[in-house]
Write a protein that holds these residues in place. Structure first.
Motif, PDB file in Angstrom:
ATOM      1  N   PRO A  17      55.999  24.146   6.146  1.00 26.61           N
ATOM      2  CA  PRO A  17      56.894  25.126   5.624  1.00 26.61           C
ATOM      3  C   PRO A  17      56.606  25.717   4.187  1.00 26.61           C
ATOM      4  N   GLN A  18      56.167  24.888   3.397  1.00 27.58           N
ATOM      5  CA  GLN A  18      55.594  25.341   2.145  1.00 27.58           C
ATOM      6  C   GLN A  18      54.590  26.224   2.086  1.00 27.58           C
ATOM      7  N   GLY A  19      53.523  25.977   3.079  1.00 29.57           N
ATOM      8  CA  GLY A  19      52.397  26.638   3.065  1.00 29.57           C
ATOM      9  C   GLY A  19      52.684  27.969   3.960  1.00 29.57           C
ATOM     10  N   LYS A  20      53.447  27.845   4.731  1.00 31.91           N
ATOM     11  CA  LYS A  20      53.999  29.101   5.509  1.00 31.91           C
ATOM     12  C   LYS A  20      54.718  30.200   4.492  1.00 31.91           C
ATOM     13  N   GLY A  33      43.345  39.076   3.240  1.00 30.50           N
ATOM     14  CA  GLY A  33      42.270  38.492   3.622  1.00 30.50           C
ATOM     15  C   GLY A  33      42.632  36.900   4.139  1.00 30.50           C
ATOM     16  N   ILE A  34      43.620  36.543   3.586  1.00 27.68           N
ATOM     17  CA  ILE A  34      43.976  34.987   3.737  1.00 27.68           C
ATOM     18  C   ILE A  34      44.689  34.997   4.869  1.00 27.68           C
ATOM     19  N   ALA A  35      44.209  34.096   6.166  1.00 24.23           N
ATOM     20  CA  ALA A  35      44.772  33.925   7.198  1.00 24.23           C
ATOM     21  C   ALA A  35      45.745  32.942   7.498  1.00 24.23           C
ATOM     22  N   ASP A  36      45.557  32.036   6.508  1.00 23.00           N
ATOM     23  CA  ASP A  36      46.524  30.886   6.565  1.00 23.00           C
ATOM     24  C   ASP A  36      46.474  30.052   5.504  1.00 23.00           C
ATOM     25  N   ALA A  37      47.748  29.268   4.905  1.00 21.36           N
ATOM     26  CA  ALA A  37      47.677  28.603   3.825  1.00 21.36           C
ATOM     27  C   ALA A  37      48.608  27.353   4.210  1.00 21.36           C
ATOM     28  N   ARG A  38      47.988  26.278   3.537  1.00 23.16           N
ATOM     29  CA  ARG A  38      48.695  24.773   3.656  1.00 23.16           C
ATOM     30  C   ARG A  38      48.753  24.167   2.423  1.00 23.16           C
TER      31      ARG A  38
END
Lengths: 85, 85
Positions: A17-20, A33-38
């Motif tokens: 959830p933090q990454g989301k 440009g950032i598709a995903d973050a964790r």
């Protein structure tokens, strides 16, 4: 003084959830440009001298049991950094 | 798919209660060789393709403003990781 870095992340199959929230904030602010973050953890352990093989073994053990929760997390990397870095 | 890693730590002059707790737990469990521990954050950002210079500039900007609180934290490192690592 030696510094040992331990990186810990949630396992890929565990919801982050933090990454989301970080990903949503980045999108909202225009970083498209950032598709995903964790998001994970980075530990800096300071040792008095050069780490011996026994020290490194103890750190590996501590990383797998104290610094991470093996049910949901994994240790990405353990690396020794030269002093002063 | 490219992964960009951003490491963020509390500034050295900022008290780190999480790190102190980790240090105390390690000492209690017998990991005596570890003189100090500090805890920070590790972000894994996924990009669709190879990052362009503009992407990296955007990530540097995001790291300094969204991923870290510049009052108490600093960005240790931003690095590109090959896919599949």
């Amino acid at each position: 003084m030696t510094r040992v870095i331990v990186d810990v992340m949630l396992k890929p199959e565990i919801l982050d959830p933090q990454g989301k929230a970080v990903k949503a904030a980045l999108s909202r602010l225009g970083y498209a440009g950032i598709a995903d973050a964790r998001q994970g953890k980075r530990f800096e352990l300071t040792l008095a001298g050069e780490p011996t093989p026994a020290d490194m073994e103890a750190i590996r053990e501590a990383a797998a049991s104290v610094l991470s929760n093996p049910v949901i997390e994994y240790v990405v990397d353990i690396r020794v950094e030269a002093a002063g870095q």
